[in-house]
Design an enzyme around this catalytic site. Structure first.
Site, short mmCIF file in Angstrom:
data_model
loop_
_atom_site.label_atom_id
_atom_site.label_comp_id
_atom_site.label_asym_id
_atom_site.label_seq_id
_atom_site.Cartn_x
_atom_site.Cartn_y
_atom_site.Cartn_z
CD GLU A 241 -32.41 -3.40 -10.73
OE1 GLU A 241 -32.55 -2.21 -10.80
OE2 GLU A 241 -31.08 -3.85 -10.85
NE ARG B 167 -3.13 -1.14 4.38
CZ ARG B 167 -1.89 -1.08 4.94
NH1 ARG B 167 -1.11 -2.11 4.61
NH2 ARG B 167 -1.43 -0.25 5.72
CB THR C 264 3.15 7.78 7.19
OG1 THR C 264 2.22 8.65 8.08
CG2 THR C 264 2.69 6.41 7.31
CG ASP D 291 4.90 4.30 10.48
OD1 ASP D 291 5.61 4.91 11.56
OD2 ASP D 291 3.74 4.41 10.45
#
Length: 366
Positions: free
Chosen positions: A46, A180, A192, A196
């Site tokens: 505001e 991210r 993972t 990876d």
């Protein structure tokens, strides 16, 4: 109100633990000024809107203010917004939803006592969705957990060889890095991590020199025997945390990780069961994490969903078909369940990202 909501989203990630709020000033049906809560401890929406009006030489007296959340009515890090609205001479205030925080509530009644017309409940569900994170922080000790998933049309997130190949398009890849940039921790499963060898960092161009990379969290009962082979444990071991079992947390592998500065947390509860919520609560109170981004893989995602820890799903659907029954699925780990046992979400936004479609979903309110 839709414009106020859009402005409010610009503060996502920087206002925590405050809610995202947007406001616009309207004269004769036209928006003449706007503002949003930009950062925790800074001006509320505001006051930002009124500052924008002043900068544009717009007199707010007699105008209508649309704001997504009930104006605060207490002295915190900033003075009450009700005071600013009253002093500005605004005639009407249209509010999306009431403030669930009893400390800040009461703004509606204060405005009405000063002769201001107040309307409440405009796009109320959308305004409540906007502060879903704030509502969670008010009622629990947990982080707000966002699952990001990218899958083919047949629901596959990788080939059966589990090679680290992109599933979605470059535009979606950039969008994930924007996600991210606003969270405090990125979470992946052990599958993972080992397949990876990820960095789990934000790699956007033009990041602020003071930008703090999100923590990296790996959920796995198996700890690496040769940590030097992993990017995270070479580049930023002190910013990496393992959520693991009680047994693994007291192993020689855990001791070796701690010597590198890496944290290893046992998430076994009093009954000996693995409890993810313990980890998320500790992230919030030990590391001031308010948002996590859960990125992989399907079993971790389903475990978070099953434990009621998936607060938002951002699901990228790419118009590609793998067609391999043995390739990993976006959500997996359950067996022999019927359609009556599904976990249900509701779509709050549908967008395109390059060639992909992005579905944003929140838990369905039964």
């Amino acid at each position: 109100m839709a414009c106020a909501i859009e402005l409010a989203t610009l503060g996502r990630g920087t206002t925590a633990p405050n809610p995202c709020v947007g406001a616009v000033l309207v004269r004769e049906g036209h928006i003449v000024a706007g503002g949003w809560h930009k950062k925790y401890g800074h001006l509320h929406a505001e006051r930002e809107c009124l500052a924008d009006a002043e900068e544009k030489n717009i007199d707010p007296r007699g105008l209508t203010l649309f704001v997504t959340l009930e104006p605060c009515n207490h002295h915190g890090k900033t003075p009450p917004c009700t005071q600013a609205i009253i002093e500005a001479g605004i005639k009407t205030v249209v509010i999306g939803t009431r403030d669930p925080n009893p400390l800040a509530a009461g703004g509606i009644e204060t405005l009405q006592e000063h002769g201001i017309t107040v309307k409440v409940g405009i796009l109320e569900q959308e305004c409540r969705d906007l502060i879903a994170d704030f509502l969670l922080w008010q009622r629990s000790y947990s982080t707000y957990n966002i699952i990001k998933m990218a899958a083919t049309l047949d629901g596959k997130i990788a080939s059966r060889q589990h090679k680290p190949e992109p599933v979605s398009c470059p535009e979606s890849f950039e969008r994930v890095h924007r996600l991210r940039s606003m969270v405090n921790a990125v979470v992946v499963g052990g599958g993972t991590f080992y397949a990876d060898n990820p960095s789990l960092s934000c790699r956007l161009d033009g990041l602020d020199p003071n930008f703090r990379q999100p923590l990296a969290v790996i959920v796995s009962s198996r700890l690496p025997a040769e940590p030097q082979h992993f990017t995270l444990l070479r580049q930023r071991p002190e910013k990496t945390i393992f959520f693991t079992s009680e047994k693994a947390a007291h192993s020689p592998e855990a001791d070796a990780l701690r010597k590198r500065g890496t944290s290893v947390w046992s998430l076994n509860d009093a009954d000996g069961c693995f409890n993810l919520s313990l980890g998320f609560e500790r992230l919030r109170y030990d590391h001031q994490c308010h948002y996590t981004l859960i990125e992989g893989g399907g079993r971790l995602a389903m475990e978070c969903i099953s434990q009621g820890l998936a607060d938002k799903l951002i699901h990228f659907v790419t118009p590609r078909i793998l067609g391999d029954d043995l390739a990993p699925s976006a959500y997996s780990g359950r067996q022999n369940v019927s359609m009556a046992e599904t976990v249900n979400y509701r779509i709050t936004q549908t967008e395109t990202s390059g060639q992909d479609v992005v579905l944003t979903m929140l838990p369905r309110q039964e």
